[in-house]
Write a protein that holds these residues in place. Structure first.
Motif, PDB file in Angstrom:
ATOM      1  N   ALA A   1       0.834  -1.197   0.000  1.00 56.03           N
ATOM      2  CA  ALA A   1       0.000   0.000   0.000  1.00 56.03           C
ATOM      3  C   ALA A   1       0.874   1.254   0.000  1.00 56.03           C
ATOM      4  O   ALA A   1       1.590   1.500   0.968  1.00 56.03           O
ATOM      5  CB  ALA A   1      -0.921  -0.003   1.208  1.00 56.03           C
ATOM      6  N   PRO A   2       0.822   2.058  -1.090  1.00 49.91           N
ATOM      7  CA  PRO A   2       1.646   3.271  -1.121  1.00 49.91           C
ATOM      8  C   PRO A   2       1.049   4.422  -0.328  1.00 49.91           C
ATOM      9  O   PRO A   2       1.741   5.377  -0.022  1.00 49.91           O
ATOM     10  CB  PRO A   2       1.720   3.613  -2.609  1.00 49.91           C
ATOM     11  CG  PRO A   2       0.484   3.030  -3.190  1.00 49.91           C
ATOM     12  CD  PRO A   2       0.171   1.806  -2.367  1.00 49.91           C
ATOM     13  N   GLY A   3      -0.258   4.378  -0.033  1.00 52.64           N
ATOM     14  CA  GLY A   3      -0.895   5.458   0.710  1.00 52.64           C
ATOM     15  C   GLY A   3      -1.439   6.563  -0.169  1.00 52.64           C
ATOM     16  O   GLY A   3      -1.998   7.532   0.325  1.00 52.64           O
ATOM     17  N   TYR A   4      -1.279   6.461  -1.467  1.00 46.58           N
ATOM     18  CA  TYR A   4      -1.809   7.435  -2.416  1.00 46.58           C
ATOM     19  C   TYR A   4      -2.100   6.717  -3.722  1.00 46.58           C
ATOM     20  O   TYR A   4      -1.587   5.634  -3.975  1.00 46.58           O
ATOM     21  CB  TYR A   4      -0.827   8.590  -2.639  1.00 46.58           C
ATOM     22  CG  TYR A   4       0.546   8.153  -3.067  1.00 46.58           C
ATOM     23  CD1 TYR A   4       0.868   7.982  -4.409  1.00 46.58           C
ATOM     24  CD2 TYR A   4       1.535   7.888  -2.123  1.00 46.58           C
ATOM     25  CE1 TYR A   4       2.121   7.561  -4.800  1.00 46.58           C
ATOM     26  CE2 TYR A   4       2.797   7.471  -2.503  1.00 46.58           C
ATOM     27  CZ  TYR A   4       3.082   7.311  -3.843  1.00 46.58           C
ATOM     28  OH  TYR A   4       4.320   6.890  -4.219  1.00 46.58           O
ATOM     29  N   SER A   5      -2.909   7.325  -4.551  1.00 47.50           N
ATOM     30  CA  SER A   5      -3.263   6.744  -5.837  1.00 47.50           C
ATOM     31  C   SER A   5      -2.364   7.332  -6.919  1.00 47.50           C
ATOM     32  O   SER A   5      -2.121   8.531  -6.949  1.00 47.50           O
ATOM     33  CB  SER A   5      -4.729   7.049  -6.142  1.00 47.50           C
ATOM     34  OG  SER A   5      -5.112   6.455  -7.344  1.00 47.50           O
ATOM     35  N   GLN A   6      -1.874   6.467  -7.816  1.00 47.26           N
ATOM     36  CA  GLN A   6      -0.944   6.905  -8.856  1.00 47.26           C
ATOM     37  C   GLN A   6      -1.130   6.025 -10.082  1.00 47.26           C
ATOM     38  O   GLN A   6      -1.440   4.854  -9.961  1.00 47.26           O
ATOM     39  CB  GLN A   6       0.496   6.787  -8.341  1.00 47.26           C
ATOM     40  CG  GLN A   6       1.559   7.232  -9.291  1.00 47.26           C
ATOM     41  CD  GLN A   6       1.733   8.721  -9.316  1.00 47.26           C
ATOM     42  OE1 GLN A   6       1.463   9.388  -8.335  1.00 47.26           O
ATOM     43  NE2 GLN A   6       2.162   9.259 -10.432  1.00 47.26           N
ATOM     44  N   GLU A   7      -0.910   6.603 -11.261  1.00 50.21           N
ATOM     45  CA  GLU A   7      -0.987   5.841 -12.499  1.00 50.21           C
ATOM     46  C   GLU A   7       0.413   5.427 -12.938  1.00 50.21           C
ATOM     47  O   GLU A   7       1.359   6.214 -12.837  1.00 50.21           O
ATOM     48  CB  GLU A   7      -1.664   6.664 -13.594  1.00 50.21           C
ATOM     49  CG  GLU A   7      -3.127   6.909 -13.320  1.00 50.21           C
ATOM     50  CD  GLU A   7      -3.838   7.596 -14.472  1.00 50.21           C
ATOM     51  OE1 GLU A   7      -3.211   7.849 -15.511  1.00 50.21           O
ATOM     52  OE2 GLU A   7      -5.024   7.876 -14.315  1.00 50.21           O
TER      53      GLU A   7
END
Length: 127
Positions: free
Chosen positions: A112-118
């Motif tokens: 889980a990175p803790g943020y959303s990213q493409e």
């Protein structure tokens, strides 16, 4: 008349030197450096990610029969909890390789990175 030519030449040299100095070297992209940004969220890093992709690929029969080789690119969104959503094929080389690459990327489990990213991931097909 000579003064006019000297002034024009000096001005031209001044502006040319200024534009050359203003140009900077472009930054290296992930493709040029060989590093995948998404690999920092994969357990074991980039080497483990690439090994898992290569281990999981089942070469499509049509691609094998036609000796299709190349790189497919899969684009996806990595959510805050490490789940993959909106996966799609950006580039495929044919023979069912794009669908196989999509299947393999959707099997990946990220931390889980803790943020959303493409991100985009290249998947290599080589016989």
């Amino acid at each position: 008349m000579k003064v006019k030519h000297v002034l024009v030449a000096a001005s031209l040299a001044f502006f040319t030197a200024g534009t050359c100095a203003a140009q900077t070297a472009p930054k290296a992209t992930a493709a040029q450096t060989g590093k995948l940004p998404v690999a920092e969220h994969y357990p074991g890093g980039q080497d483990s990610l690439v090994a898992h992709l290569q281990r999981s690929i089942q070469y499509p029969a049509m691609a094998k029969r036609n000796r299709v080789m190349g790189t497919c690119i899969i684009h996806f969104t990595l959510k805050e909890d490490g789940a993959i959503t909106n996966a799609k094929i950006l580039k495929e080389v044919g023979g069912g390789t794009g669908q196989e690459a999509l299947r393999v990327v959707q099997l990946l489990k990220f931390n889980a990175p803790g943020y959303s990213q493409e991100y985009s991931v290249p998947v290599n097909f080589k016989l």
